[in-house]
Design a protein around this motif. Structure first.
Motif, PDB file in Angstrom:
ATOM      1  N   ARG A  59      14.989   0.873  -5.207  1.00  0.00           N
ATOM      2  CA  ARG A  59      13.634   0.876  -5.605  1.00  0.00           C
ATOM      3  C   ARG A  59      12.635   0.368  -4.644  1.00  0.00           C
ATOM      4  N   ALA A  60      13.031  -0.572  -3.889  1.00  0.00           N
ATOM      5  CA  ALA A  60      12.071  -1.297  -2.749  1.00  0.00           C
ATOM      6  C   ALA A  60      11.981  -0.060  -1.460  1.00  0.00           C
ATOM      7  N   LEU A  61      13.056   0.291  -1.381  1.00  0.00           N
ATOM      8  CA  LEU A  61      13.106   1.329  -0.063  1.00  0.00           C
ATOM      9  C   LEU A  61      12.471   2.475  -0.539  1.00  0.00           C
ATOM     10  N   THR A  62      12.492   3.091  -1.754  1.00  0.00           N
ATOM     11  CA  THR A  62      11.574   4.119  -2.321  1.00  0.00           C
ATOM     12  C   THR A  62      10.104   3.949  -2.039  1.00  0.00           C
ATOM     13  N   SER A  63       9.951   2.638  -2.718  1.00  0.00           N
ATOM     14  CA  SER A  63       8.387   2.240  -2.821  1.00  0.00           C
ATOM     15  C   SER A  63       7.816   2.153  -1.166  1.00  0.00           C
ATOM     16  N   ASP A  64       8.523   1.584  -0.326  1.00  0.00           N
ATOM     17  CA  ASP A  64       8.233   1.358   0.851  1.00  0.00           C
ATOM     18  C   ASP A  64       8.015   2.723   1.700  1.00  0.00           C
ATOM     19  N   GLU A  69       5.111   7.057   4.203  1.00  0.00           N
ATOM     20  CA  GLU A  69       4.802   8.350   4.272  1.00  0.00           C
ATOM     21  C   GLU A  69       3.244   8.771   4.055  1.00  0.00           C
ATOM     22  N   ALA A  70       2.630   7.976   2.982  1.00  0.00           N
ATOM     23  CA  ALA A  70       1.159   8.076   2.563  1.00  0.00           C
ATOM     24  C   ALA A  70       0.457   7.406   3.861  1.00  0.00           C
ATOM     25  N   TRP A  71       0.896   6.274   4.542  1.00  0.00           N
ATOM     26  CA  TRP A  71       0.010   5.812   5.693  1.00  0.00           C
ATOM     27  C   TRP A  71       0.129   6.885   6.821  1.00  0.00           C
ATOM     28  N   ASN A 118      -8.372   6.442   2.299  1.00  0.00           N
ATOM     29  CA  ASN A 118      -7.377   7.556   1.748  1.00  0.00           C
ATOM     30  C   ASN A 118      -6.320   6.640   0.873  1.00  0.00           C
ATOM     31  N   LEU A 119      -5.873   5.431   1.449  1.00  0.00           N
ATOM     32  CA  LEU A 119      -4.721   4.765   0.941  1.00  0.00           C
ATOM     33  C   LEU A 119      -5.087   4.247  -0.601  1.00  0.00           C
ATOM     34  N   ARG A 120      -6.568   3.767  -0.442  1.00  0.00           N
ATOM     35  CA  ARG A 120      -6.911   3.289  -1.760  1.00  0.00           C
ATOM     36  C   ARG A 120      -7.214   4.210  -3.039  1.00  0.00           C
ATOM     37  N   SER A 121      -7.302   5.422  -2.331  1.00  0.00           N
ATOM     38  CA  SER A 121      -7.696   6.497  -3.416  1.00  0.00           C
ATOM     39  C   SER A 121      -6.372   6.993  -3.992  1.00  0.00           C
ATOM     40  N   GLN A 122      -5.420   6.550  -3.425  1.00  0.00           N
ATOM     41  CA  GLN A 122      -4.012   6.825  -3.936  1.00  0.00           C
ATOM     42  C   GLN A 122      -3.118   5.893  -4.659  1.00  0.00           C
ATOM     43  N   GLY A 123      -4.060   4.521  -4.680  1.00  0.00           N
ATOM     44  CA  GLY A 123      -3.469   3.494  -5.244  1.00  0.00           C
ATOM     45  C   GLY A 123      -2.314   2.901  -4.597  1.00  0.00           C
ATOM     46  N   PHE A 124      -2.314   3.143  -3.282  1.00  0.00           N
ATOM     47  CA  PHE A 124      -1.188   2.433  -2.343  1.00  0.00           C
ATOM     48  C   PHE A 124      -1.765   1.200  -1.705  1.00  0.00           C
ATOM     49  N   LEU A 125      -3.179   0.958  -1.564  1.00  0.00           N
ATOM     50  CA  LEU A 125      -3.854  -0.149  -1.123  1.00  0.00           C
ATOM     51  C   LEU A 125      -4.853  -0.638  -2.085  1.00  0.00           C
ATOM     52  N   LYS A 126      -4.524  -1.920  -2.311  1.00  0.00           N
ATOM     53  CA  LYS A 126      -5.564  -2.733  -3.351  1.00  0.00           C
ATOM     54  C   LYS A 126      -6.134  -4.073  -2.522  1.00  0.00           C
ATOM     55  N   SER A 127      -5.482  -4.684  -2.110  1.00  0.00           N
ATOM     56  CA  SER A 127      -5.852  -6.005  -1.383  1.00  0.00           C
ATOM     57  C   SER A 127      -7.073  -5.438  -0.183  1.00  0.00           C
ATOM     58  N   VAL A 128      -8.125  -6.420  -0.078  1.00  0.00           N
ATOM     59  CA  VAL A 128      -8.987  -6.244   0.888  1.00  0.00           C
ATOM     60  C   VAL A 128      -8.638  -7.236   2.111  1.00  0.00           C
ATOM     61  N   ARG A 129      -7.636  -7.661   2.114  1.00  0.00           N
ATOM     62  CA  ARG A 129      -7.201  -8.711   3.143  1.00  0.00           C
ATOM     63  C   ARG A 129      -6.085  -7.846   3.934  1.00  0.00           C
ATOM     64  N   PRO A 130      -5.704  -8.557   5.071  1.00  0.00           N
ATOM     65  CA  PRO A 130      -4.568  -7.739   5.689  1.00  0.00           C
ATOM     66  C   PRO A 130      -3.288  -8.131   4.791  1.00  0.00           C
TER      67      PRO A 130
END
Length: 383
Positions: A59-64, A69-71, A118-130
């Motif tokens: 599951r972790a491999l799939t998520s990453d 791929e999105a990045w 792009n990543l935020r619009s797909q829900g992959f990125l949420k935090s505003v920090r690194p």
């Protein structure tokens, strides 16, 4: 026009193939994954399933892999190349480990705005920090693992990549946080259970889920989401002096984060958690398959199991209903809370570990809250 149809057919085919490994994938995103992942990605995942890789690891491999791929698409306009060149790995590090102070004066530092959006619009990125350094290292490690499974060597161990990570981490120090800021101890659990006071299906399910997850040793959310009726065995009642015997149930855990499927790890439920679980299964008419399932808008019980993310969402919802701070508790708080409560009640750590199934004393003891240590005798040798 025919080309578009071929592309659609390929996506549909990947969606069907993902369905065959749905038990270990975030299936609520199946269609998104089918569009994002390549045919080779899906074939690699199916191969890993056939190799018997643990559910949590897969599951972790799939998520990453989905994130990578999105990045890659957002940053380069193309799917990930295999193997990835060193320059792409360095770009990944630069996009995810950056200095917030430098970013204020240099907008080109870190992840570019278009990639970020792009990543935020797909829900992959949420935090505003690194990203946390541990997250970057994990994704690079999984990227490396997937590269090796495809039969390639990568540049992941190159001095340049290692140096880039080391320098980035040094430039932006972070304090490691707990998975759950606060432990769900007995008093907190009582408040959450008080929000499940009716006999509605949702209250019955959530009450059973909370009690089973806590009383069985603080089970991981993936273990709760994946629990099946076939894993439960009725045990002889536990005698109680001067009272009625308590119902007893065994949970055969099978393969978990720290065990293989060949080991028959068993934990036990006694008393109220057993009653709560039986009440839910009777009301939902569950005599086989997944124990904890989704409930539709009109009270229809799904045939599919809830996913691990839903377990966390349900707990946070109950936290809010109980008038507690949503951000302070999570599903992992049940695991740390079980051991903390055991410490508060004077239960020896080895005995608690038999139920929690921790393998390491050091790891298990780390879940004891600092408040417990602060108030204990170990901190008062000169008091």
């Amino acid at each position: 026009m025919p080309k578009a149809k071929t592309s659609l057919t390929a996506v549909e085919r990947r969606a069907e193939e993902l369905d065959t490994i749905a038990a270990v994938l975030p299936i609520e995103r199946r269609d998104e994954l089918a569009e994002l992942l390549t045919d080779h990605d899906v074939e690699t995942l199916r191969h890993l399933v056939n190799q018997g890789m643990g559910d949590n690891t897969l599951r972790a491999l799939t998520s990453d892999l989905a994130y990578l791929e999105a990045w890659g698409l957002a940053a380069t306009g193309r799917s990930l190349p295999w193997p990835a060149p060193e320059a792409l790995l360095l770009k990944f590090v630069a996009h995810h480990l950056w200095d917030p102070q430098r970013r204020e004066n240099d907008p080109d530092h870190g992840m570019p705005a278009d990639v970020d959006q792009n990543l935020r619009s797909q829900g992959f990125l949420k935090s505003v920090r690194p990203h946390a350094p541990a997250t970057v290292r994990r994704r690079l490690a999984n990227w490396s693992t997937l590269t090796k499974w495809r039969g390639f060597d990568g540049a992941f161990a190159s001095p340049s990549v290692k140096s880039a990570i080391r320098l980035a981490v040094r430039a932006v120090p972070r304090t490691r946080g707990r998975k759950s800021a606060k432990a769900v101890t007995g008093d907190v659990l009582a408040k959450l259970l008080a929000t499940c006071a009716t006999d509605s299906l949702r209250d019955l399910r959530d009450r059973a889920m909370l009690m089973v997850a806590f009383a069985s040793g603080g089970r991981r959310r993936s273990e709760i989401a994946g629990l099946r009726r076939e894993q439960l065995t009725v045990e002889p009642p536990i005698p109680v002096e001067g009272g009625s015997p308590l119902p007893s149930l065994a949970i055969h855990l099978g393969r978990t984060k720290t065990t293989s499927g060949d080991e028959d790890d068993v934990v036990y439920l006694t008393g109220r958690p057993v009653d709560a679980l039986n009440a839910w299964m009777a009301a939902a008419k569950i005599d086989s398959g997944s124990v904890f399932r989704g409930i539709g808008r009109w009270g229809t019980v799904s045939r599919r199991a809830i996913d691990p993310q839903s377990v966390n969402a349900i707990i946070k919802q109950r936290v809010e209903l109980a008038g507690l701070e949503r951000g302070e508790f999570s599903a992992h708080g049940l695991r740390s809370g079980y051991l903390t409560e055991a410490a508060n009640r004077g239960i020896p750590l080895p005995e608690a570990m038999e139920q929690s199934r921790h393998r390491s004393v050091q790891q298990a003891s780390s879940y004891y809250n600092s408040a417990t240590r602060r108030e204990g005798q170990a901190s008062r040798l000169l008091g």
